[in-house]
Design a protein around this motif. Structure first.
Motif, short mmCIF file in Angstrom:
data_model
loop_
_atom_site.label_atom_id
_atom_site.label_comp_id
_atom_site.label_asym_id
_atom_site.label_seq_id
_atom_site.Cartn_x
_atom_site.Cartn_y
_atom_site.Cartn_z
N HIS A 1 0.89 -1.19 -0.11
CA HIS A 1 -0.10 -0.06 -0.17
C HIS A 1 0.95 1.30 0.02
N LEU A 2 0.85 1.90 -1.07
CA LEU A 2 1.81 3.28 -1.14
C LEU A 2 1.05 4.22 -0.46
N VAL A 3 1.76 4.85 0.57
CA VAL A 3 1.27 5.97 1.23
C VAL A 3 1.72 7.46 0.74
N TYR A 4 2.80 7.31 0.35
CA TYR A 4 3.59 8.59 0.17
C TYR A 4 4.65 8.32 -0.97
N VAL B 1 5.68 3.22 2.05
CA VAL B 1 5.06 2.09 1.74
C VAL B 1 4.70 1.30 2.81
N GLN B 2 3.68 0.65 3.06
CA GLN B 2 3.20 -0.48 3.95
C GLN B 2 2.92 -1.72 3.37
N SER B 3 3.48 -2.65 3.57
CA SER B 3 3.40 -4.09 3.22
C SER B 3 2.74 -4.92 4.23
N ASP C 1 -6.23 -8.11 11.02
CA ASP C 1 -7.31 -7.20 10.21
C ASP C 1 -7.19 -5.83 11.16
N GLU C 2 -7.35 -5.82 12.40
CA GLU C 2 -7.84 -4.64 13.13
C GLU C 2 -6.31 -3.79 12.92
N CYS C 3 -5.36 -4.51 13.38
CA CYS C 3 -4.01 -3.84 13.10
C CYS C 3 -3.81 -3.27 11.68
N GLN C 4 -3.81 -4.00 10.74
CA GLN C 4 -3.69 -3.44 9.39
C GLN C 4 -4.47 -2.25 9.07
N ARG C 5 -5.88 -2.50 9.40
CA ARG C 5 -6.80 -1.31 9.08
C ARG C 5 -6.19 0.01 9.96
N TYR C 6 -5.85 -0.15 11.28
CA TYR C 6 -5.68 0.90 11.69
C TYR C 6 -4.25 1.41 11.45
N TRP C 7 -3.28 0.74 10.98
CA TRP C 7 -1.98 1.23 10.36
C TRP C 7 -2.30 1.98 9.12
N GLN C 8 -3.19 1.41 8.39
CA GLN C 8 -3.49 2.07 7.13
C GLN C 8 -4.41 3.24 7.04
N GLU C 9 -5.26 3.14 7.99
CA GLU C 9 -6.35 4.26 7.99
C GLU C 9 -6.10 5.33 9.05
N ILE C 10 -5.53 4.97 10.12
CA ILE C 10 -5.15 5.99 11.11
C ILE C 10 -3.83 6.51 11.04
N HIS C 11 -3.00 5.42 11.17
CA HIS C 11 -1.54 5.98 11.19
C HIS C 11 -0.68 6.47 10.08
N ALA C 12 -0.89 5.86 8.98
CA ALA C 12 -0.64 6.25 7.74
C ALA C 12 -0.69 7.69 7.16
N PRO C 13 -1.99 8.34 7.36
CA PRO C 13 -2.18 9.68 6.93
C PRO C 13 -1.54 10.76 7.87
N LEU C 14 -1.29 10.27 9.30
CA LEU C 14 -0.36 11.06 9.93
C LEU C 14 1.11 11.46 9.21
N VAL C 15 1.77 10.69 8.47
CA VAL C 15 3.01 10.48 8.10
C VAL C 15 3.24 11.78 6.92
N PRO C 16 2.45 11.77 5.96
CA PRO C 16 2.45 12.76 4.90
C PRO C 16 2.20 14.10 5.68
N GLY C 17 1.47 14.19 6.94
CA GLY C 17 1.32 15.55 7.45
C GLY C 17 2.46 15.95 8.33
N ALA C 18 3.52 15.16 8.69
CA ALA C 18 4.44 15.69 9.40
C ALA C 18 5.73 16.10 8.54
#
Length: 188
Positions: free
Chosen positions: A112-115, A169-171, A141-158
């Protein structure tokens, strides 16, 4: 697209230099010289661990000596690659020449490409490869969903964090039991 990430550990008694030299000059070219294997592979990347870089991470050193990334169109292609007679005849015996097979870990992953920094090359440079494990009581599934939907958007914003990055990228490891593989040791 599916990525097979092999977390490699060198054979006991083999130096890091010998391992990296053999993997780069002998094993990689061998694998890619076999057309029956190459036809199932989209991309093959060797990521060589640099143990002297671990001081800045406050670690004792790498758990793995390198990461082989083999990209296939899908799980079926990955299975067909491993089932090729030439794989068992040539690749597996060669792996025993330089790998500790009992400590080497294989992960089957989706990416999953984040940035991606505009105009930045995705080749070369340094790759920070983290191996997340979900916290207790959380499903994969819960871990990966949180990682992709909550954590990932924080990175480009920092801004300070994203400035030196070419890409993030998240694999995500596939579900346990996929393609008959044993449970995945890491969640991503």
């Amino acid at each position: 697209m599916i990525k097979i990430s092999e977390l490699l550990v060198r054979k006991p008694g083999m130096s890091r230099a010998e391992f990296h030299d053999y993997w780069k000059r002998v094993h990689g070219p061998l694998v890619m010289s076999i057309s029956d294997i190459r036809r199932h592979v989209v991309k093959y990347v060797q990521a060589h661990t640099q143990p002297d870089w671990f001081a800045f991470l406050a670690g004792d050193g790498p758990l793995y000596d390198g990461v082989a990334e083999v990209w296939c169109e899908g799980i079926d292609d990955a299975q067909r690659m491993f089932e090729e007679p030439k794989f068992a005849e040539l690749v597996t015996p060669d792996e025993r020449q330089f790998l500790d097979m009992d400590r080497t870990v294989i992960l089957l992953m989706s990416q999953h490409l984040v940035y991606q920094r505009p105009g930045a090359s995705i080749h070369g440079g340094v790759k920070l490869f983290e191996l997340p494990v979900r916290r207790g009581g959380m499903s994969r599934d819960e871990c990966q969903r949180y990682w992709q939907e909550i954590h990932a958007p924080l990175v480009p914003g920092a801004a300070d964090m994203i400035k030196p990055l070419r890409r993030y990228v998240q694999s995500h490891s596939v579900a346990d039991g996929t393609a008959g593989l044993p449970p995945m040791r890491y969640d991503g």
